[in-house]
Write an enzyme that holds these catalytic residues in place. Structure first.
Site, PDB file in Angstrom:
ATOM      1  N   ASP A 203       0.938  -1.234   0.005  1.00 13.43           N
ATOM      2  CA  ASP A 203       0.057   0.092   0.006  1.00 13.43           C
ATOM      3  C   ASP A 203       0.809   1.168  -0.045  1.00 13.43           C
ATOM      4  O   ASP A 203       1.955   1.434   0.517  1.00 13.43           O
ATOM      5  CB  ASP A 203      -0.922  -0.103   1.398  1.00 13.43           C
ATOM      6  CG  ASP A 203      -1.899   1.151   1.295  1.00 13.43           C
ATOM      7  OD1 ASP A 203      -2.704   1.102   0.668  1.00 13.43           O
ATOM      8  OD2 ASP A 203      -1.774   2.175   2.030  1.00 13.43           O
ATOM      9  N   GLU A 261      13.868 -14.831  -2.112  1.00 13.84           N
ATOM     10  CA  GLU A 261      14.414 -15.898  -1.385  1.00 13.84           C
ATOM     11  C   GLU A 261      13.305 -16.825  -1.217  1.00 13.84           C
ATOM     12  O   GLU A 261      13.659 -18.309  -1.249  1.00 13.84           O
ATOM     13  CB  GLU A 261      15.007 -15.449   0.289  1.00 13.84           C
ATOM     14  CG  GLU A 261      16.053 -14.907   0.392  1.00 13.84           C
ATOM     15  CD  GLU A 261      16.271 -14.392   2.040  1.00 13.84           C
ATOM     16  OE1 GLU A 261      15.834 -15.469   2.716  1.00 13.84           O
ATOM     17  OE2 GLU A 261      16.686 -13.504   2.262  1.00 13.84           O
TER      18      GLU A 261
END
Length: 540
Positions: A203, A261
């Site tokens: 956001d 990752e």
């Protein structure tokens, strides 16, 4: 040809869930995570690739979850962490990716970080938020404005300083210039990655940093009425110093490293004076956000010329970056009201779905768009949104697009809850409830499913180049192409049949299966009102 799982987001369709208004399992009038779990088979049946769940974290709910008081726990209104784990497992079982909303630029003033920070100027978290001295006359340190009205600075008697809040006074901005803040925020992202989420919607992702020198914003040369409503003074300024600072690029690279990752994806919300340029900067290079969207199609103007202008402007600068288009969400009038300008023909919703999901980029679709819901008219006495309350009546806020999903036309509150919901369910929504549309083979809901299923069989619509074609003003036309393969698509935005000429020196073979009644007559396409055409394009 299906998208590879690793790059599911590229050309993917993401269904946004506003949890307060989706499905209420415990009948307290507010939607919750178990309610979402119950409806996951419905969502999977739509043919979308992922769900995006608006904030469900612990919050005082001054901004309905976009004011977070604990990034790593579920608010009791919505359930528990165990409920979220069930949601993840069920969604994955159904082949749905799960994207969650992270509000990183600010917290609630009830967050323990801010409670500690505001106690003194020398505690361990004293610099975790943005503080500044008053001017000599006691006025705020800069002329920066809040998106929700008034100054972006609030005086705090404890520290005898102002703190920055780009949104509500109860939403203080974190100081991302502080390394410990960045580390703490990355830790909250890791928490959810380890819980199995597939991505994040970030956001206000260009609000993380502010100008260290606290320079005043200059006046805007052109009023911004895209990010905010035309009556909001926020649009009077050119926002050079209160957001979109260069330091944010390095932070987004840190975020991307963490996401990589886990093989997770990201979509950023960008609200800026030049949102398209920021979308390009934040997504190109393959080392920041995977994709970004802005308010540029969440506008009152939904004409073919405007849409073409926006897409071409982004394509001209995005390079190897990737856009994500949205024509509706929890912050703006529902698209059928906003672009329909009084026309509520469900056929419009079908055409706009086809158009949006045929542009180059990914797509965020808002709950209820598959039902062709219109904006609800909420009287002032029932308003919940502080933004609307502040700017009433010129701007009625965001409640009209946040009303509960209508599941059953003849049930209490449309089948959303047996209790009185936090916002009313309009009778016109009940007429378009899920059960009504399930029973009608010609409904928008059935079209939605059939079209998205067909789209997945069209590789050019998932990931290829785009080139617009000149035609009459009522029609949007473009090619999606890669190498020697090309698809021609055109969309009739008008209520009258349009005759569209094919591109010069080209031939088109009509594609069957997309769900519209368009026809091909020699070198002319006949487009009925609010319809679309798709065809394979070859040189004559």
């Amino acid at each position: 040809m299906m998208q590879a799982s690793k790059n599911w987001w590229r050309g993917g369709v993401i269904y946004q869930i506003y949890p307060r208004s989706f499905a209420d399992s415990n009948h307290d009038g507010i939607g919750d995570l178990p309610g979402i779990v119950e409806k996951l088979p419905y969502i999977a049946s739509l043919g979308v690739d992922a769900i995006w769940i608006s904030p469900f974290f612990k919050s005082p709910m001054k901004d309905f979850g976009y004011d977070v008081s604990d990034y790593c726990d579920v608010d009791p209104l919505f359930g528990t962490l165990a409920d979220f784990d069930v949601l993840i497992a069920k969604a994955h079982e159904l082949g749905l990716k799960v994207v969650i909303d992270q509000v990183l630029s600010h917290t609630a003033d009830q967050h323990p970080w801010f409670k500690e920070c505001r106690q003194s100027r020398d505690n361990p978290k004293a610099d975790w938020y943005v503080w500044a001295e008053a001017n000599a006359d006691g006025t705020p340190p800069t002329n920066w404005l809040s998106v929700f009205g008034g100054s972006a600075w609030q005086w705090d008697a404890r520290r005898k300083q102002y703190y920055l809040h780009n949104f509500l006074q109860s939403q203080p901005d974190l100081n991302f210039h502080h390394p410990e803040v960045q580390d703490a925020i990355l830790g909250t992202i890791r928490f959810w990655l380890e819980r199995g989420v597939d991505g994040f919607r970030f956001d206000a992702c260009n609000f993380h940093f502010h100008d260290r020198q606290l320079r005043n914003n200059p006046p805007a040369s052109h009023r911004d009425s895209t990010t905010v409503s035309a009556d909001n003074p926020y649009g009077f300024q050119r926002h050079l110093y209160d957001k979109t600072q260069p330091e944010n690029l390095a932070f987004l690279k840190r975020v991307r490293g963490l996401l990589d990752e886990f093989g997770a994806a990201s979509v950023g919300e960008v609200g800026d004076d030049d949102s398209l340029a920021v979308m390009a900067a934040y997504t190109n290079g393959g080392d920041k956000l995977h994709m970004a969207y802005s308010f540029n199609l969440l506008t009152q103007d939904g004409s073919p010329a405007y849409i073409r202008q926006q897409v071409e402007a982004l394509e001209a600068q995005i390079g190897d970056g990737w856009g994500c288009w949205s024509i509706g969400n929890h912050d703006v009038q529902r698209v059928l009201t906003r672009w329909g300008k009084g026309e509520t023909n469900p056929q419009l919703a079908k055409m706009w779905l086809a158009m949006e999901t045929s542009l180059r980029g990914s797509v965020c679709l808002y709950q209820g768009e598959e039902l062709a819901l219109t904006e609800a008219d909420i009287p002032f006495e029932q308003l919940q949104d502080p933004y609307g309350i502040a700017f009433w009546p010129e701007f009625k806020g965001r409640d009209g697009c946040r009303t509960p999903m209508p599941w059953q036309h003849d049930a209490d509150h449309g089948g959303f809850s047996s209790a009185t919901p936090w916002l009313p369910v309009p009778s016109v929504h009940r007429e378009r409830a899920v059960d009504v549309q399930e029973a009608d083979p010609a409904s928008v809901l059935h079209f939605f499913r059939a079209f998205l299923a067909w789209r997945k069989t069209q590789p050019l619509l998932l990931d290829s180049q785009i080139r617009f074609v000149d035609t009459q003003a009522e029609v949007l036309a473009f090619e999606r192409f890669e190498g020697e393969q090309s698809m021609f698509a055109c969309f009739n935005f008008s209520g009258q049949t349009q005759q569209v000429a094919l591109p010069v020196d080209h031939q088109v073979t009509l594609i069957v299966g997309h769900g519209f009644d368009s026809t091909l007559n020699g070198s002319t396409i006949e487009l009925p009102a609010y319809s679309a055409f798709y065809g394979h394009l070859t040189r004559a």
